[in-house]
Design an enzyme around this catalytic site. Structure first.
Site, short mmCIF file in Angstrom:
data_model
loop_
_atom_site.label_atom_id
_atom_site.label_comp_id
_atom_site.label_asym_id
_atom_site.label_seq_id
_atom_site.Cartn_x
_atom_site.Cartn_y
_atom_site.Cartn_z
N ILE A 182 0.84 -1.21 0.00
CA ILE A 182 0.00 0.00 0.00
C ILE A 182 0.87 1.26 0.00
O ILE A 182 0.55 2.25 -0.65
CB ILE A 182 -0.93 -0.03 1.24
CG1 ILE A 182 -1.92 -1.20 1.13
CG2 ILE A 182 -1.67 1.29 1.39
CD1 ILE A 182 -2.67 -1.52 2.43
N ASP B 129 14.01 3.62 11.04
CA ASP B 129 12.93 2.99 11.77
C ASP B 129 11.97 4.08 12.27
O ASP B 129 12.34 4.91 13.10
CB ASP B 129 13.52 2.20 12.94
CG ASP B 129 12.46 1.51 13.77
OD1 ASP B 129 11.25 1.74 13.55
OD2 ASP B 129 12.83 0.72 14.66
N LYS C 74 -4.90 -0.29 16.54
CA LYS C 74 -5.54 0.43 15.43
C LYS C 74 -6.74 1.24 15.92
O LYS C 74 -7.02 2.31 15.39
CB LYS C 74 -5.96 -0.55 14.33
CG LYS C 74 -4.77 -1.22 13.59
CD LYS C 74 -4.00 -0.25 12.71
CE LYS C 74 -3.08 -0.99 11.73
NZ LYS C 74 -2.27 -0.08 10.91
N TYR D 93 -3.28 -5.93 17.75
CA TYR D 93 -3.44 -5.17 16.49
C TYR D 93 -4.72 -4.31 16.56
O TYR D 93 -4.69 -3.11 16.29
CB TYR D 93 -3.52 -6.18 15.35
CG TYR D 93 -3.61 -5.62 13.95
CD1 TYR D 93 -2.61 -4.79 13.45
CD2 TYR D 93 -4.68 -5.95 13.12
CE1 TYR D 93 -2.69 -4.31 12.14
CE2 TYR D 93 -4.76 -5.47 11.82
CZ TYR D 93 -3.76 -4.64 11.34
OH TYR D 93 -3.83 -4.17 10.06
N1 NAD Z 1 -3.08 -6.08 3.86
C1 NAD Z 1 -4.20 -6.06 4.53
O1 NAD Z 1 -5.08 -6.92 4.39
C2 NAD Z 1 -4.45 -4.92 5.50
C3 NAD Z 1 -5.72 -4.83 6.09
C4 NAD Z 1 -5.96 -3.80 6.98
C5 NAD Z 1 -4.96 -2.89 7.27
N2 NAD Z 1 -3.73 -3.02 6.70
C6 NAD Z 1 -2.71 -2.04 7.04
O2 NAD Z 1 -2.14 -1.52 5.86
C7 NAD Z 1 -0.84 -1.04 6.13
C8 NAD Z 1 0.12 -1.48 5.05
O3 NAD Z 1 0.15 -2.87 4.95
P1 NAD Z 1 1.15 -3.55 3.92
O4 NAD Z 1 0.92 -5.02 4.05
O5 NAD Z 1 1.06 -2.89 2.59
O6 NAD Z 1 2.55 -3.12 4.58
P2 NAD Z 1 3.85 -3.97 4.94
O7 NAD Z 1 3.71 -4.64 6.25
O8 NAD Z 1 4.22 -4.79 3.79
O9 NAD Z 1 4.90 -2.81 5.19
C9 NAD Z 1 5.10 -1.76 4.29
C10 NAD Z 1 6.51 -1.26 4.42
O10 NAD Z 1 6.70 -0.69 5.71
C11 NAD Z 1 8.04 -0.92 6.10
N3 NAD Z 1 8.16 -0.80 7.54
C12 NAD Z 1 7.65 -1.65 8.48
N4 NAD Z 1 7.96 -1.22 9.71
C13 NAD Z 1 8.67 -0.06 9.55
C14 NAD Z 1 9.29 0.86 10.45
N5 NAD Z 1 9.23 0.67 11.77
N6 NAD Z 1 9.94 1.94 9.95
C15 NAD Z 1 10.01 2.13 8.61
N7 NAD Z 1 9.46 1.28 7.71
C16 NAD Z 1 8.79 0.20 8.17
C17 NAD Z 1 8.32 -2.33 5.59
O11 NAD Z 1 9.73 -2.53 5.42
C18 NAD Z 1 7.55 -2.37 4.27
O12 NAD Z 1 8.38 -2.09 3.16
C19 NAD Z 1 -0.52 -1.50 7.56
O13 NAD Z 1 -0.72 -0.43 8.47
C20 NAD Z 1 -1.54 -2.59 7.81
O14 NAD Z 1 -1.83 -2.74 9.19
C21 NAD Z 1 -3.45 -4.01 5.82
#
Ligand code: NAD
Length: 260
Positions: A30, A70, A164, A160
């Protein structure tokens, strides 16, 4: 059936031309789509990710600035926000995509997982709000990615979901303190096909099973979520702040109903 990625055509959308957008967690899923979306309407994009290769790869795609660090660490956030401002000037849009879902029953949540869940879903938002707002000297908009898990409950989502839910209230409070110059909102996705989900669920019928619960007939694409983030970053949402927008294909509308 797999989920095909899509990159919508946002050209003509107003409000971000020449503006500076910083994306936390912009290296994948995302976050990457948000970087592509913002760049496609003319924003200068700073891509922050703790994974240096991912940050660099996306920054190259959007002709932006790669920053590594981070986002749960105050000193790192101060450093990369400072670098971003020195490079592109004041920040106008900040999208914080970072989050991590734990999956385990409450009885098995260790103290370590509890604090990790709060850090990875809340602490970076607190730091982004504090430090990012100071870098938005010309005003702007911040968007945080929450989750349907913060509004509804699912077994195994205790930390989680609590974090959230906290994010939504943190952002609501921030909207009162940061207005009128800065708007702050949350996008709460339902189940979305991201690389992280694909890694955790390699079963070929996983998305079909998930889609059966969704009125709009499929799980989310990263672009579905990035489009909502973009909406909040642009002037299209100029009079909206402190809100949580659910983007879930209607999945959260359902309740357990037994016909009598
Ligand atoms: N995929 C789903 O079904 C879903 C559903 C509801 C909510 N979400 C939310 O969407 C968001 C994005 O999800 P995603 O799966 O695309 O992301 P992801 O977990 O793949 O992470 C995206 C990027 O964030 C970076 N990252 C993680 N921790 C970090 C930190 N502490 N500092 C800097 N960079 C960091 C990672 O290296 C990664 O490249 C999240 O907040 C997740 O909770 C996802």
């Amino acid at each position: 059936m797999g989920i095909t990625e899509l990159t919508p055509d946002y050209r003509g959308l107003i409000g971000l031309e020449g503006k500076h957008v910083l994306v936390l967690g912009g290296g994948l899923g995302i976050g990457r789509q948000t970087c592509l979306a913002a760049a496609s309407v003319g924003a200068k994009v700073s891509v922050v990710d703790m994974d240096q290769d991912r940050a660099k790869a996306v920054a190259e795609e959007v002709d932006g600035l790669a920053l590594t660090g981070d986002a749960t660490d105050r000193a790192a956030v101060e450093r990369f926000v400072g670098e971003a401002v020195r490079h592109f000037g004041p920040i106008h849009g900040l999208a914080d995509i970072i989050g991590m879902s734990d999956n385990g029953p409450l009885s098995e949540v260790t103290d370590e997982l509890w604090y990790r869940g709060l850090d990875l879903n809340l602490r970076h938002a607190f730091l982004a709000l504090q430090i990012g707002a100071k870098a938005m000297t010309e005003g702007g908009s911040m968007v945080f990615v929450g989750s349907i898990s913060g509004l509804r409950s699912a077994p195994g989502h205790a930390v989680y979901g609590a974090a959230k839910a906290g994010l939504a209230n943190l952002v609501s409070t921030a909207s009162l303190e940061l207005g009128p110059g800065i708007r702050v909102n949350v996008v709460a996705p339902g189940q979305t096909a991201t690389p992280r989900v694909a890694e955790r669920h390699p079963e070929p019928d996983y998305y079909d099973k998930a889609a059966a619960q969704v009125p709009l007939g499929r799980v989310g694409r990263t672009s579905d979520i990035a489009s909502a983030v973009l909406f909040f970053l642009t002037d299209l949402s100029a009079w909206i702040t402190g809100q949580t927008l659910v983007v879930d294909g209607g999945a959260g509308r359902r309740f357990a109903y037994t016909k009598l």
